[in-house]
Design a protein around this motif. Structure first.
Motif, PDB file in Angstrom:
ATOM      1  N   ARG A 264       0.826  -1.210   0.000  1.00 58.01           N
ATOM      2  CA  ARG A 264       0.000   0.000   0.000  1.00 58.01           C
ATOM      3  C   ARG A 264       0.861   1.260   0.000  1.00 58.01           C
ATOM      4  O   ARG A 264       0.611   2.194  -0.766  1.00 58.01           O
ATOM      5  CB  ARG A 264      -0.909   0.002   1.238  1.00 58.01           C
ATOM      6  CG  ARG A 264      -2.097  -0.944   1.173  1.00 58.01           C
ATOM      7  CD  ARG A 264      -3.119  -0.564   2.240  1.00 58.01           C
ATOM      8  NE  ARG A 264      -4.158  -1.596   2.388  1.00 58.01           N
ATOM      9  CZ  ARG A 264      -4.184  -2.482   3.365  1.00 58.01           C
ATOM     10  NH1 ARG A 264      -3.237  -2.469   4.303  1.00 58.01           N
ATOM     11  NH2 ARG A 264      -5.153  -3.367   3.429  1.00 58.01           N
ATOM     12  N   VAL A 265       1.840   1.291   0.890  1.00 50.85           N
ATOM     13  CA  VAL A 265       2.627   2.519   1.009  1.00 50.85           C
ATOM     14  C   VAL A 265       3.495   2.734  -0.225  1.00 50.85           C
ATOM     15  O   VAL A 265       3.660   3.862  -0.703  1.00 50.85           O
ATOM     16  CB  VAL A 265       3.463   2.506   2.311  1.00 50.85           C
ATOM     17  CG1 VAL A 265       4.628   1.538   2.236  1.00 50.85           C
ATOM     18  CG2 VAL A 265       3.974   3.906   2.634  1.00 50.85           C
ATOM     19  N   ALA A 268       1.197   3.958  -2.932  1.00 47.33           N
ATOM     20  CA  ALA A 268       0.715   5.309  -2.667  1.00 47.33           C
ATOM     21  C   ALA A 268       1.739   6.361  -3.071  1.00 47.33           C
ATOM     22  O   ALA A 268       1.373   7.447  -3.537  1.00 47.33           O
ATOM     23  CB  ALA A 268       0.367   5.460  -1.180  1.00 47.33           C
ATOM     24  N   PHE A 269       3.019   6.046  -2.919  1.00 48.65           N
ATOM     25  CA  PHE A 269       4.058   7.006  -3.275  1.00 48.65           C
ATOM     26  C   PHE A 269       4.579   6.815  -4.695  1.00 48.65           C
ATOM     27  O   PHE A 269       5.533   7.470  -5.100  1.00 48.65           O
ATOM     28  CB  PHE A 269       5.210   6.932  -2.266  1.00 48.65           C
ATOM     29  CG  PHE A 269       4.849   7.497  -0.928  1.00 48.65           C
ATOM     30  CD1 PHE A 269       4.644   8.859  -0.781  1.00 48.65           C
ATOM     31  CD2 PHE A 269       4.692   6.683   0.174  1.00 48.65           C
ATOM     32  CE1 PHE A 269       4.308   9.385   0.450  1.00 48.65           C
ATOM     33  CE2 PHE A 269       4.351   7.202   1.407  1.00 48.65           C
ATOM     34  CZ  PHE A 269       4.155   8.556   1.552  1.00 48.65           C
ATOM     35  N   GLU A 270       3.964   5.904  -5.460  1.00 44.50           N
ATOM     36  CA  GLU A 270       4.228   5.737  -6.887  1.00 44.50           C
ATOM     37  C   GLU A 270       5.711   5.520  -7.195  1.00 44.50           C
ATOM     38  O   GLU A 270       6.267   6.110  -8.110  1.00 44.50           O
ATOM     39  CB  GLU A 270       3.712   6.953  -7.664  1.00 44.50           C
ATOM     40  CG  GLU A 270       2.212   7.171  -7.510  1.00 44.50           C
ATOM     41  CD  GLU A 270       1.716   8.377  -8.289  1.00 44.50           C
ATOM     42  OE1 GLU A 270       2.563   9.153  -8.782  1.00 44.50           O
ATOM     43  OE2 GLU A 270       0.502   8.550  -8.377  1.00 44.50           O
ATOM     44  N   THR A 331      -1.514   6.920   4.913  1.00 43.75           N
ATOM     45  CA  THR A 331      -1.520   5.653   4.181  1.00 43.75           C
ATOM     46  C   THR A 331      -1.592   4.470   5.129  1.00 43.75           C
ATOM     47  O   THR A 331      -2.313   3.498   4.882  1.00 43.75           O
ATOM     48  CB  THR A 331      -0.246   5.548   3.315  1.00 43.75           C
ATOM     49  OG1 THR A 331      -0.130   6.720   2.504  1.00 43.75           O
ATOM     50  CG2 THR A 331      -0.306   4.323   2.424  1.00 43.75           C
ATOM     51  N   LEU A 332      -0.827   4.547   6.231  1.00 50.27           N
ATOM     52  CA  LEU A 332      -0.795   3.461   7.213  1.00 50.27           C
ATOM     53  C   LEU A 332      -1.089   4.042   8.591  1.00 50.27           C
ATOM     54  O   LEU A 332      -0.177   4.349   9.360  1.00 50.27           O
ATOM     55  CB  LEU A 332       0.578   2.780   7.217  1.00 50.27           C
ATOM     56  CG  LEU A 332       1.000   2.053   5.945  1.00 50.27           C
ATOM     57  CD1 LEU A 332       2.406   1.515   6.113  1.00 50.27           C
ATOM     58  CD2 LEU A 332       0.046   0.928   5.637  1.00 50.27           C
ATOM     59  N   PRO A 333      -2.342   4.265   8.934  1.00 52.58           N
ATOM     60  CA  PRO A 333      -2.653   4.836  10.259  1.00 52.58           C
ATOM     61  C   PRO A 333      -2.235   3.885  11.366  1.00 52.58           C
ATOM     62  O   PRO A 333      -2.163   2.667  11.175  1.00 52.58           O
ATOM     63  CB  PRO A 333      -4.176   5.016  10.216  1.00 52.58           C
ATOM     64  CG  PRO A 333      -4.642   4.044   9.188  1.00 52.58           C
ATOM     65  CD  PRO A 333      -3.548   3.952   8.172  1.00 52.58           C
ATOM     66  N   PRO A 334      -1.920   4.431  12.544  1.00 52.18           N
ATOM     67  CA  PRO A 334      -1.541   3.572  13.679  1.00 52.18           C
ATOM     68  C   PRO A 334      -2.650   2.594  14.028  1.00 52.18           C
ATOM     69  O   PRO A 334      -3.836   2.831  13.774  1.00 52.18           O
ATOM     70  CB  PRO A 334      -1.297   4.568  14.813  1.00 52.18           C
ATOM     71  CG  PRO A 334      -1.069   5.885  14.138  1.00 52.18           C
ATOM     72  CD  PRO A 334      -1.890   5.853  12.896  1.00 52.18           C
ATOM     73  N   ASP A 335      -2.239   1.472  14.634  1.00 56.22           N
ATOM     74  CA  ASP A 335      -3.226   0.475  15.055  1.00 56.22           C
ATOM     75  C   ASP A 335      -4.169   1.044  16.108  1.00 56.22           C
ATOM     76  O   ASP A 335      -5.358   0.766  16.127  1.00 56.22           O
ATOM     77  CB  ASP A 335      -2.512  -0.756  15.621  1.00 56.22           C
ATOM     78  CG  ASP A 335      -1.721  -1.458  14.539  1.00 56.22           C
ATOM     79  OD1 ASP A 335      -2.181  -1.473  13.393  1.00 56.22           O
ATOM     80  OD2 ASP A 335      -0.640  -1.976  14.861  1.00 56.22           O
ATOM     81  N   GLN A 336      -3.616   1.897  16.987  1.00 59.10           N
ATOM     82  CA  GLN A 336      -4.429   2.546  18.013  1.00 59.10           C
ATOM     83  C   GLN A 336      -4.061   4.012  18.035  1.00 59.10           C
ATOM     84  O   GLN A 336      -2.878   4.355  18.127  1.00 59.10           O
ATOM     85  CB  GLN A 336      -4.178   1.940  19.397  1.00 59.10           C
ATOM     86  CG  GLN A 336      -4.661   0.493  19.525  1.00 59.10           C
ATOM     87  CD  GLN A 336      -4.427  -0.028  20.927  1.00 59.10           C
ATOM     88  OE1 GLN A 336      -3.722   0.583  21.718  1.00 59.10           O
ATOM     89  NE2 GLN A 336      -5.042  -1.160  21.227  1.00 59.10           N
ATOM     90  N   GLN A 337      -5.066   4.883  17.918  1.00 55.74           N
ATOM     91  CA  GLN A 337      -4.808   6.307  17.912  1.00 55.74           C
ATOM     92  C   GLN A 337      -4.390   6.747  19.320  1.00 55.74           C
ATOM     93  O   GLN A 337      -5.098   6.504  20.295  1.00 55.74           O
ATOM     94  CB  GLN A 337      -6.059   7.074  17.473  1.00 55.74           C
ATOM     95  CG  GLN A 337      -5.787   8.518  17.107  1.00 55.74           C
ATOM     96  CD  GLN A 337      -5.029   8.610  15.799  1.00 55.74           C
ATOM     97  OE1 GLN A 337      -5.071   7.703  14.984  1.00 55.74           O
ATOM     98  NE2 GLN A 337      -4.298   9.690  15.611  1.00 55.74           N
ATOM     99  N   GLU A 338      -3.215   7.388  19.425  1.00 56.88           N
ATOM    100  CA  GLU A 338      -2.693   7.743  20.739  1.00 56.88           C
ATOM    101  C   GLU A 338      -3.083   9.146  21.168  1.00 56.88           C
ATOM    102  O   GLU A 338      -2.822   9.550  22.282  1.00 56.88           O
ATOM    103  CB  GLU A 338      -1.156   7.616  20.731  1.00 56.88           C
ATOM    104  CG  GLU A 338      -0.693   6.187  20.494  1.00 56.88           C
ATOM    105  CD  GLU A 338       0.821   6.076  20.463  1.00 56.88           C
ATOM    106  OE1 GLU A 338       1.489   7.120  20.535  1.00 56.88           O
ATOM    107  OE2 GLU A 338       1.332   4.954  20.381  1.00 56.88           O
ATOM    108  N   GLY A 339      -3.654   9.929  20.281  1.00 55.41           N
ATOM    109  CA  GLY A 339      -4.017  11.290  20.637  1.00 55.41           C
ATOM    110  C   GLY A 339      -4.710  11.955  19.480  1.00 55.41           C
ATOM    111  O   GLY A 339      -4.919  11.356  18.433  1.00 55.41           O
ATOM    112  N   PRO A 340      -5.088  13.224  19.628  1.00 51.88           N
ATOM    113  CA  PRO A 340      -5.781  13.930  18.553  1.00 51.88           C
ATOM    114  C   PRO A 340      -4.854  14.115  17.363  1.00 51.88           C
ATOM    115  O   PRO A 340      -3.632  14.130  17.494  1.00 51.88           O
ATOM    116  CB  PRO A 340      -6.140  15.281  19.193  1.00 51.88           C
ATOM    117  CG  PRO A 340      -5.152  15.448  20.315  1.00 51.88           C
ATOM    118  CD  PRO A 340      -4.894  14.069  20.818  1.00 51.88           C
TER     119      PRO A 340
END
Length: 640
Positions: A264-265, A268-270, A331-340
């Motif tokens: 994916r990554v 995404a960056f071609e 492109t690859l969000p963290p498995d768990q969002q740690e903050g805003p």
């Protein structure tokens, strides 16, 4: 001699990580370090070697064969069962930019040939670097024929020598590490892609960090032994961690989910090709082992992508290198969002809008926007540049002696051997010397010595002198002109030339960009170039003459190639045409090579650019024929 401790370097975390991951997994493919001078690039590379585990080798083998799996085609013979193994420290072999081909791949052992009359191979740097590190400082300045040798060895894992009666092939697998300053020119694309990872490094801007850098450097200079003792525990901890990660690496699991993240990554960056995916996968596995894990996580993939992809995104030297962390997380969000979420970065990146002078101000190196006093009442316009294309080869005539490059023919000390001479023009040409000595019995006499004549390509100063007057201001024409100049800049980048940019319009000529190795600066100046006003052709040619004279004083061996982009009109000042002709005669008398790019269009043409080329004694090329494809098509039509 002690080196500055690896763990004592401040503010180079990404570089330290990239180097250690390459040590954990040599299959990653090495590291390219880009950065300004004085940023500890070479310091960290040299310090790494002392942290690497010892290497087991066959005793007495000059090619560092592994006792557990010796090379069956080793030039030192077949190492059968019961071979004696010893350990030695890991090697860091430095390849000088000015090294000869003999020094890199090896050659005939001169002493044995002359004393015993036997043909014996004397190994080079590629043999010595096997199973170690090969370090090239200023790798972007490496001669092209040496780049070819590195590419072959990196691709095949072997070095093959066929020369001077020697026919040898030996294993040559190494971790390639290169450092470079981008201001001195970019790297050849084929070699750039061979580096698994890349890191851009800059001096820290935080005052407290800079103070700590100076404090540690002064302490090391005052007492290297005390500095080494102070960081001995830290150095041992890094070395042990590398060793543990190497042992853990075979057990690391790279599952399908991680492979899909990598795909994916990269998509995404071609990036071109599949090497980016492979290198990212290997780097992610090495990072997991470095962290003591046996499964690759999304964080490992993000770290690997940040190191493995940036240098593969650049399609041309005008593209900005690097990746934004925010873009990778999209492109690859963290498995768990740690903050805003962080706020969106302002236009141009996290540090604010793109750098550059405010509108109407071209900076200290030349005013690309002359005021009303220069241009008069004539309006000006700024046209967009057309899409660049592959430009035809423009070269200086004859054979020069300048720095190695890819443009004009030159006699060099490290190019291809094309003959032999009695003149001391280079290293001894052994076969020719032996042939001369064979004409009479006894030992070799001084007059038997023959020296190698070597020929390659040199880099030039490509000085672009661009007409930006009112006669060029038509939107379509200026787009075509800018596309041609941009294409020539791209060609200069690929051929490792220095470039300079002069523009003339209104009543003056401006040296917009003094000669430099950084072609992207010229591209940025070109993008904001307005057109309008009268045509001071004489002033443009005289400024070109002065610039070339100054550069000859700095570097007498570098030949200039003047590229005048104009329709040939001269309308500024008294006797404008006569003064332009005199300026052209001066350049011709100085022996300046060049070409006139004719920008005149329409059915009725005055042919002024043709006459200018005749006065200059240079080639004349219509702007539509700057493209190499246009020349090829023209030749095909002629043949048909």
């Amino acid at each position: 001699m002690r080196h500055f401790p690896f763990s004592a370097v401040v503010g180079a975390d990404d570089l330290g990580l990239a180097l250690t991951l390459s040590a954990v997994s040599p299959g990653v493919g090495g590291v390219l370090v880009r950065g300004e001078k004085g940023t500890a690039k070479s310091t960290m590379v040299r310090a790494l070697a002392s942290l690497l585990p010892d290497v087991p080798v066959v005793e007495g083998c000059r090619f560092s064969c592994d006792p557990a799996a010796p090379d069956p085609t080793c030039p030192d013979g077949v190492h059968g069962g019961g071979v004696t193994g010893v350990t030695r420290a890991a090697r860091l072999v430095e390849l000088p930019v000015g090294a000869t081909e003999d020094r890199v791949i090896g050659s005939l052992h001169l002493g044995r040939a002359l004393s015993d009359g036997v043909t014996e191979y004397d190994p080079g740097l590629l043999a010595r670097a096997h199973r170690g590190l090969l370090y090239v400082d200023e790798v972007n300045l490496l001669h092209d024929h040496l780049v070819d040798l590195l590419l072959d060895a990196a691709a095949m894992g072997r070095s093959t020598v066929e020369r001077d009666g020697v026919s040898v092939s030996h294993a040559s697998r190494f971790v390639l590490v290169g450092t470079m300053n981008p201001e001195e020119g970019e790297l050849r694309p084929q070699l750039l892609d061979r580096f698994g990872l890349s890191v851009d490094i800059a001096a820290p801007r935080d005052p407290e960090t800079r103070v700590e850098v100076v404090r540690r450097r002064l302490a090391y200079d005052a007492d290297p032994a005390a500095m080494a003792a102070r960081y001995e525990d830290d150095e041992r901890a890094v070395a042990e961690r590398i060793l543990k990660a190497q042992a853990l690496l075979p057990d690391v699991l790279l599952d399908d989910e991680a492979l899909l993240d990598i795909a994916r990554v990269c998509a995404a960056f071609e990036v071109d090709g599949m090497r980016a995916d492979i290198v990212t996968a290997r780097t992610a596995s090495a990072h997991a082992a470095w962290c003591g894990r046996t499964a690759v996580t999304r964080e490992d993939v993000r770290v690997a992508a940040r190191l493995a992809i940036p240098h593969r995104r650049r399609r041309s030297p005008f593209d900005e290198p690097g990746l934004e962390d925010r873009t990778i997380e999209d492109t690859l969000p963290p498995d768990q969002q740690e903050g805003p979420d962080d706020p969106e970065p302002p236009e141009g990146g996290p540090d604010g809008p793109p750098e550059g002078p405010p509108e109407g101000d071209a900076g200290a190196e030349g005013d690309a926007h002359p005021g009303p006093a220069d241009a008069g009442p004539a309006p000006t316009s700024v046209a967009e540049a057309g899409e660049p294309y592959r430009a035809r080869l423009l070269a200086a005539r004859g054979t020069g002696t300048g720095e190695a490059g890819r443009r004009s023919r030159a006699r060099t000390t490290s190019g291809r051997t094309v003959g032999a001479t009695r003149l001391p023009a280079g290293p001894v040409h052994l076969p020719a010397t032996l042939r001369a000595a064979a004409q009479h019995p006894g030992r070799i006499r001084p007059d038997d010595l023959r020296h190698a004549l070597r020929e390659g390509r040199e880099s030039n100063l490509v000085l672009l002198c661009v007409d930006a007057s009112g006669s060029m201001a038509a939107q379509r024409r200026m787009e075509q002109v800018k596309a041609a100049v941009l294409s020539l800049l791209l060609d200069a980048y690929q051929r490792r030339d220095k470039v300079g940019l002069i523009t003339f319009r209104g009543g003056q000529a401006h040296l917009v960009l003094p000669p430099t190795g950084s072609v992207d600066l010229a591209a940025r100046r070109l993008a904001s170039l307005p057109a309008g006003g009268r045509t001071p052709l004489a002033e443009g040619l005289l400024e070109a003459s002065r610039t070339i004279d100054r550069e000859r004083l700095k570097d007498p061996r570098r030949r200039a190639l003047l590229v005048v982009v104009t329709d040939g009109r001269a309308t500024h000042g008294p006797d404008a045409v006569a003064r332009a002709g005199q300026a052209a005669d001066r350049l011709a008398a100085d022996g300046v090579d060049g070409v006139v790019i004719d920008c005149e269009t329409g059915r009725l043409r005055m042919g002024l650019a043709v006459r200018l080329a005749e006065r200059l004694g240079t080639e004349h090329v219509p702007v539509g024929e700057v493209s190499a494809d246009a020349i090829t098509s023209h030749i095909k039509r002629k043949v048909a």
